[in-house]
Design a protein around this motif. Structure first.
Motif, PDB file in Angstrom:
ATOM      1  N   GLU A  97      34.283  45.418  49.971  1.00 41.26           N
ATOM      2  CA  GLU A  97      34.651  44.050  50.321  1.00 41.26           C
ATOM      3  C   GLU A  97      33.549  43.474  51.199  1.00 41.26           C
ATOM      4  OE1 GLU A  97      38.682  42.087  51.778  1.00 41.26           O
ATOM      5  OE2 GLU A  97      37.858  43.482  53.243  1.00 41.26           O
ATOM      6  N   ASP A 139      32.726  40.352  53.716  1.00 36.43           N
ATOM      7  CA  ASP A 139      33.366  39.251  54.438  1.00 36.43           C
ATOM      8  C   ASP A 139      32.423  38.058  54.551  1.00 36.43           C
ATOM      9  OD1 ASP A 139      31.599  39.808  56.508  1.00 36.43           O
ATOM     10  OD2 ASP A 139      33.111  40.734  57.795  1.00 36.43           O
ATOM     11  N   LYS A 176      38.079  48.652  51.199  1.00 39.52           N
ATOM     12  CA  LYS A 176      39.391  48.013  51.170  1.00 39.52           C
ATOM     13  C   LYS A 176      40.222  48.646  50.067  1.00 39.52           C
ATOM     14  CE  LYS A 176      41.438  43.695  49.721  1.00 39.52           C
ATOM     15  NZ  LYS A 176      41.178  42.373  49.188  1.00 39.52           N
ATOM     16  N   GLU A 218      43.313  48.238  47.473  1.00 40.37           N
ATOM     17  CA  GLU A 218      44.011  47.146  46.780  1.00 40.37           C
ATOM     18  C   GLU A 218      45.522  47.319  46.773  1.00 40.37           C
ATOM     19  OE1 GLU A 218      43.015  44.214  44.680  1.00 40.37           O
ATOM     20  OE2 GLU A 218      41.490  44.378  46.213  1.00 40.37           O
ATOM     21  N   ARG A 274      42.014  49.319  55.501  1.00 38.94           N
ATOM     22  CA  ARG A 274      40.644  48.796  55.499  1.00 38.94           C
ATOM     23  C   ARG A 274      39.846  49.703  56.423  1.00 38.94           C
ATOM     24  NH1 ARG A 274      43.029  44.745  53.545  1.00 38.94           N
ATOM     25  NH2 ARG A 274      42.194  42.867  52.723  1.00 38.94           N
ATOM     26  N   ASP A 329      30.436  45.374  41.353  1.00 39.45           N
ATOM     27  CA  ASP A 329      30.933  44.393  42.309  1.00 39.45           C
ATOM     28  C   ASP A 329      32.459  44.433  42.302  1.00 39.45           C
ATOM     29  OD1 ASP A 329      31.781  42.953  40.115  1.00 39.45           O
ATOM     30  OD2 ASP A 329      30.540  41.210  40.498  1.00 39.45           O
ATOM     31  N   ILE A 330      33.074  43.741  43.248  1.00 38.81           N
ATOM     32  CA  ILE A 330      34.532  43.850  43.433  1.00 38.81           C
ATOM     33  C   ILE A 330      35.302  43.374  42.201  1.00 38.81           C
ATOM     34  CG2 ILE A 330      34.878  41.611  44.560  1.00 38.81           C
ATOM     35  CD1 ILE A 330      36.759  43.302  46.505  1.00 38.81           C
ATOM     36  N   ARG A 352      37.950  45.689  40.091  1.00 39.73           N
ATOM     37  CA  ARG A 352      39.336  45.296  39.814  1.00 39.73           C
ATOM     38  C   ARG A 352      39.703  45.499  38.350  1.00 39.73           C
ATOM     39  NH1 ARG A 352      38.897  40.617  43.751  1.00 39.73           N
ATOM     40  NH2 ARG A 352      40.107  41.353  45.501  1.00 39.73           N
ATOM     41  N   PRO A 358      44.596  36.806  43.559  1.00 48.74           N
ATOM     42  CA  PRO A 358      43.878  37.116  44.806  1.00 48.74           C
ATOM     43  C   PRO A 358      44.326  36.266  45.995  1.00 48.74           C
ATOM     44  CG  PRO A 358      42.398  36.123  43.199  1.00 48.74           C
ATOM     45  CD  PRO A 358      43.710  36.319  42.522  1.00 48.74           C
ATOM     46  N   ASN A 372      48.172  38.533  46.760  1.00 51.64           N
ATOM     47  CA  ASN A 372      48.004  39.948  47.124  1.00 51.64           C
ATOM     48  C   ASN A 372      49.264  40.592  47.704  1.00 51.64           C
ATOM     49  OD1 ASN A 372      45.495  40.794  46.256  1.00 51.64           O
ATOM     50  ND2 ASN A 372      44.469  39.887  48.007  1.00 51.64           N
TER      51      ASN A 372
END
Length: 112
Positions: A16, A18, A26, A28, A33, A58-59, A63, A104, A107
């Motif tokens: 993740e 920020d 992180k 899911e 975290r 990448d995130i 996913r 997203p 969540n």
């Protein structure tokens, strides 16, 4: 490629980033975290995708690897949810299913 798993629920941890460009781990499916305790090289999207040196996902790609099901979120009514199963009681009891809304913005997590 190295995979890290949640210390709470044993699911795959995602990277993740920020708003300050700090990278952390992180989960899911639970609130875990944690800090990134190993060196990660940030990969430019302009580099060759078939280069073995650029094997980080990448995130959004991560996913795609998490299993989903058609389960309505009780909070926002989104029709899809990530899920995993875990044995939380004795072996003669059914497994507990943990869900997390695929939206997203929501969540929301719940279990059955």
């Amino acid at each position: 490629m190295v995979a890290y798993f949640c210390k709470v629920c044993n699911n795959l941890l995602l990277l993740e980033v920020d708003d300050r460009d700090c990278i952390s781990l992180k989960c899911e499916t639970c609130p875990f975290r944690g800090p990134l305790d190993y060196h990660v090289r940030v990969v430019s999207t302009r580099q060759k995708k078939d280069d073995p040196e650029n094997s980080f996902l990448d995130i959004n790609e991560q996913r795609k690897l998490i299993p989903t099901t058609t389960e309505n979120c009780p909070k926002c009514n989104h029709p899809k949810a990530y899920y995993h199963q875990m044995q939380t009681r004795s072996a003669d009891e059914p497994m507990t299913i943990f869900y997390r809304c695929c939206d997203p913005k929501c969540n929301y997590s719940w279990k059955e």
